[in-house]
Motif scaffolding. Structure first.
Motif, PDB file in Angstrom:
ATOM      1  N   HIS A  21      69.703  24.577 -12.480  1.00  0.00           N
ATOM      2  CA  HIS A  21      68.456  24.454 -13.223  1.00  0.00           C
ATOM      3  C   HIS A  21      67.354  24.067 -12.251  1.00  0.00           C
ATOM      4  CE1 HIS A  21      65.516  21.763 -15.233  1.00  0.00           C
ATOM      5  NE2 HIS A  21      65.684  22.530 -16.275  1.00  0.00           N
ATOM      6  N   GLN A  23      63.034  23.404 -12.107  1.00  0.00           N
ATOM      7  CA  GLN A  23      61.667  23.417 -12.635  1.00  0.00           C
ATOM      8  C   GLN A  23      60.747  23.156 -11.462  1.00  0.00           C
ATOM      9  OE1 GLN A  23      60.882  21.400 -16.261  1.00  0.00           O
ATOM     10  NE2 GLN A  23      58.691  21.758 -16.168  1.00  0.00           N
ATOM     11  N   HIS A  49      61.272  30.762 -17.842  1.00  0.00           N
ATOM     12  CA  HIS A  49      59.900  30.701 -18.350  1.00  0.00           C
ATOM     13  C   HIS A  49      59.020  30.673 -17.115  1.00  0.00           C
ATOM     14  CE1 HIS A  49      56.571  28.465 -20.824  1.00  0.00           C
ATOM     15  NE2 HIS A  49      56.135  29.581 -20.269  1.00  0.00           N
ATOM     16  N   VAL A  51      55.430  31.293 -14.995  1.00  0.00           N
ATOM     17  CA  VAL A  51      53.975  31.220 -15.122  1.00  0.00           C
ATOM     18  C   VAL A  51      53.372  31.898 -13.902  1.00  0.00           C
ATOM     19  CG1 VAL A  51      51.990  29.718 -15.404  1.00  0.00           C
ATOM     20  CG2 VAL A  51      54.195  29.043 -16.357  1.00  0.00           C
ATOM     21  N   ASN A 103      52.107  34.145 -19.059  1.00  0.00           N
ATOM     22  CA  ASN A 103      53.465  33.610 -19.096  1.00  0.00           C
ATOM     23  C   ASN A 103      54.455  34.747 -19.289  1.00  0.00           C
ATOM     24  OD1 ASN A 103      53.418  30.302 -20.531  1.00  0.00           O
ATOM     25  ND2 ASN A 103      51.737  31.334 -19.527  1.00  0.00           N
ATOM     26  N   PHE A 105      58.713  35.224 -20.440  1.00  0.00           N
ATOM     27  CA  PHE A 105      60.023  34.684 -20.823  1.00  0.00           C
ATOM     28  C   PHE A 105      61.059  35.766 -20.529  1.00  0.00           C
ATOM     29  CE2 PHE A 105      56.930  32.460 -23.350  1.00  0.00           C
ATOM     30  CZ  PHE A 105      57.371  31.144 -23.308  1.00  0.00           C
ATOM     31  N   ASP A 128      50.190  36.829 -24.639  1.00  0.00           N
ATOM     32  CA  ASP A 128      49.967  36.287 -25.968  1.00  0.00           C
ATOM     33  C   ASP A 128      48.872  37.091 -26.655  1.00  0.00           C
ATOM     34  OD1 ASP A 128      47.570  35.406 -24.921  1.00  0.00           O
ATOM     35  OD2 ASP A 128      48.135  33.304 -24.870  1.00  0.00           O
ATOM     36  N   ALA A 162      53.763  26.243 -10.398  1.00  0.00           N
ATOM     37  CA  ALA A 162      54.348  24.942 -10.752  1.00  0.00           C
ATOM     38  C   ALA A 162      54.557  24.868 -12.261  1.00  0.00           C
ATOM     39  CB  ALA A 162      53.436  23.820 -10.292  1.00  0.00           C
ATOM     40  N   GLY A 163      55.710  24.331 -12.654  1.00  0.00           N
ATOM     41  CA  GLY A 163      56.053  24.248 -14.068  1.00  0.00           C
ATOM     42  C   GLY A 163      56.996  25.335 -14.506  1.00  0.00           C
ATOM     43  N   ARG A 165      60.232  27.485 -15.085  1.00  0.00           N
ATOM     44  CA  ARG A 165      61.602  26.975 -15.248  1.00  0.00           C
ATOM     45  C   ARG A 165      62.612  28.111 -15.104  1.00  0.00           C
ATOM     46  NH1 ARG A 165      59.661  24.256 -19.957  1.00  0.00           N
ATOM     47  NH2 ARG A 165      60.823  25.664 -21.287  1.00  0.00           N
TER      48      ARG A 165
ATOM     49  N   ILE B   3      49.700  22.575 -16.375  1.00  0.00           N
ATOM     50  CA  ILE B   3      50.883  23.376 -16.699  1.00  0.00           C
ATOM     51  C   ILE B   3      52.099  22.474 -16.847  1.00  0.00           C
ATOM     52  CG2 ILE B   3      52.480  25.058 -15.715  1.00  0.00           C
ATOM     53  CD1 ILE B   3      50.016  26.416 -14.499  1.00  0.00           C
ATOM     54  N   LEU B   4      52.262  21.523 -15.920  1.00  0.00           N
ATOM     55  CA  LEU B   4      53.456  20.682 -15.960  1.00  0.00           C
ATOM     56  C   LEU B   4      53.515  19.841 -17.220  1.00  0.00           C
ATOM     57  CD1 LEU B   4      54.058  19.466 -12.328  1.00  0.00           C
ATOM     58  CD2 LEU B   4      55.646  20.687 -13.801  1.00  0.00           C
ATOM     59  N   MET B   7      54.732  21.845 -20.142  1.00  0.00           N
ATOM     60  CA  MET B   7      56.102  22.350 -20.129  1.00  0.00           C
ATOM     61  C   MET B   7      57.053  21.175 -19.964  1.00  0.00           C
ATOM     62  SD  MET B   7      55.337  25.669 -17.780  1.00  0.00           S
ATOM     63  CE  MET B   7      56.922  26.424 -17.963  1.00  0.00           C
ATOM     64  N   VAL B   8      57.716  20.839 -21.044  1.00  0.00           N
ATOM     65  CA  VAL B   8      58.554  19.656 -21.054  1.00  0.00           C
ATOM     66  C   VAL B   8      59.723  19.839 -20.094  1.00  0.00           C
ATOM     67  CG1 VAL B   8      60.004  18.207 -22.511  1.00  0.00           C
ATOM     68  CG2 VAL B   8      57.937  19.253 -23.437  1.00  0.00           C
ATOM     69  N   LYS B   9      59.955  18.848 -19.248  1.00  0.00           N
ATOM     70  CA  LYS B   9      61.088  18.927 -18.331  1.00  0.00           C
ATOM     71  C   LYS B   9      62.365  18.671 -19.120  1.00  0.00           C
ATOM     72  CE  LYS B   9      62.545  17.414 -13.760  1.00  0.00           C
ATOM     73  NZ  LYS B   9      62.421  18.765 -13.188  1.00  0.00           N
ATOM     74  N   LEU B 114      53.622  28.397 -24.848  1.00  0.00           N
ATOM     75  CA  LEU B 114      52.974  28.969 -23.680  1.00  0.00           C
ATOM     76  C   LEU B 114      52.202  27.873 -22.954  1.00  0.00           C
ATOM     77  CD1 LEU B 114      51.490  32.077 -25.511  1.00  0.00           C
ATOM     78  CD2 LEU B 114      53.382  32.133 -23.878  1.00  0.00           C
ATOM     79  N   THR B 115      51.730  28.164 -21.745  1.00  0.00           N
ATOM     80  CA  THR B 115      50.901  27.172 -21.049  1.00  0.00           C
ATOM     81  C   THR B 115      49.550  26.999 -21.739  1.00  0.00           C
ATOM     82  OG1 THR B 115      50.328  28.942 -19.520  1.00  0.00           O
ATOM     83  CG2 THR B 115      51.968  27.353 -18.791  1.00  0.00           C
ATOM     84  N   SER B 116      49.170  27.941 -22.587  1.00  0.00           N
ATOM     85  CA  SER B 116      47.972  27.755 -23.418  1.00  0.00           C
ATOM     86  C   SER B 116      48.237  26.770 -24.550  1.00  0.00           C
ATOM     87  CB  SER B 116      47.546  29.099 -24.020  1.00  0.00           C
ATOM     88  OG  SER B 116      48.590  29.597 -24.846  1.00  0.00           O
TER      89      SER B 116
END
Lengths: 172, 175
Positions: A21, A23, A49, A51, A103, A105, A128, A162-163, A165, B3-4, B7-9, B114-116
């Motif tokens: 995993h 992130q 996911h 970005v 984004n 997926f 989106d 960054a962010g 996953r 963004i971070l 987006m939940v870790k 989404l990041t939005s």
């Protein structure tokens, strides 16, 4: 049908378990899952996911065992963009495409065929509102060696923001 | 919002775990999961294994937070019905159809943000079976709405359209 029957198979009679995993804490061009053993494990489920803050179109390529030679891979895709449905077969390792500042997926099912070559079935969804797009990709690789690493390469410096996953799972 | 922080870790040790499973004891028009907190849990997978109780084409929608206004959602679909392939992007919340009475409705739905910070879902489903089987793939977004998702609802567009025995299973994601 029980939940167990949704997520188990006859071979292992087990459950999906996270193998690795990541992130991202900073923008990254590619990520690699190592220590894999597709021959023994039989199946991987990949979830991404991603970005894309690069501003340009980002094509994710899935490379096995560090092999970046596109001619060893083929992909077939079908894409729905509004009322336009398009398909293409390409001699490279792509499994998805996402426009700039959107984004994506990705859900990929990674197996071996009866001829011992890997095959990947991928359901990417991106965007989106009026940019929503639905695709399906199938990727093949013409080598019969065991798969011990899987790289996801954005083709853009720092393409995965960054962010983003990345999770790979297998049945245990 | 960065963004971070959007987006939940997730806990890497957990893949999916069941939040709740609902099996209909009577025919129903909709099913709601209210013990939901998308910002806390990061993602959900909703598995639908239902039977169409309507004698005709049934539209099935995904709604969140009790928002029944179809214009607050966008969907993109890709369908294959025998040799006919078609697609559409629509300002509504329909995620699949069933074509006839007693058709199975099997849907895989993945829901996250989404990041939005809009809620987003992608879906894969069938409608029909045997010689009438049809594929419906889709993407869905709760447009312009950045609030947390605290309820998720599957809604049919015909009264009592989901037959007793239909099963709806919500899992929360470890990713």
């Amino acid at each position: 049908m029980s939940i167990r029957s949704f997520i188990s198979n006859q071979k292992s009679n087990g459950v999906l378990t996270v193998v690795d995993h990541q992130q991202l804490s900073s923008n990254t061009t590619s990520i690699t899952f190592r220590g894999l053993n597709l021959n023994e494990h039989g199946f991987y489920l990949l979830y991404v996911h991603g970005v894309n803050t690069s501003g340009g179109n980002l094509i994710t390529k899935m490379r096995f065992n560090g092999d970046s030679t596109d001619s060893r891979y083929y992909r077939q895709r079908i894409t729905a963009d509004g009322t336009t449905v398009a398909g293409a077969r390409t001699n490279d390792a792509g499994i998805s495409s996402v426009d700039g500042n959107e984004n994506i997926f990705i859900t990929s099912f990674i197996f071996k065929t009866s001829s011992n070559t890997p095959i990947v079935i991928t359901f990417p969804t991106r965007g989106d509102n009026l940019d929503l797009l639905v695709s399906e990709y199938v990727l093949t690789y013409n080598q019969t060696t065991n798969i011990t690493s899987i790289e996801l390469n954005s083709g853009i410096a720092g393409g995965y923001a960054a962010g983003s996953r990345f999770v790979i799972m297998r049945l245990v | 919002m960065s963004i971070l922080s959007n987006m939940v870790k997730r806990d890497p040790a957990i893949a999916w775990s069941v939040v709740e499973e609902k099996i209909l004891s009577a025919n129903a028009t909709s099913v709601q999961f209210s013990n939901v907190n998308l910002e806390r849990d990061g993602s959900y997978i909703l598995l639908v294994n239902a039977i169409n109780n309507f004698n005709g084409t049934l539209g099935v929608s995904l709604e969140v937070n009790g928002d029944t206004t179809s214009g607050n959602y966008y969907t993109q679909n890709l369908t294959a019905n025998s040799s006919t392939v078609s697609s559409a992007r629509t300002n509504d919340h329909t995620i699949t159809q069933a074509l006839a009475l007693d058709d199975p409705i099997c849907i895989f739905i993945h829901i996250s943000k989404l990041t939005s910070n809009y809620a987003h879902a992608y879906c894969r489903s069938n409608s029909g079976s045997g010689s009438s089987i049809k594929i419906w793939a889709g993407a869905w977004v709760h447009s312009g709405n950045t609030t947390n998702v605290t309820s998720i609802e599957i809604v049919g567009n015909q009264a009592n359209c989901f037959k007793a025995g239909s099963k709806f299973t919500l899992l929360k994601g470890g990713f």
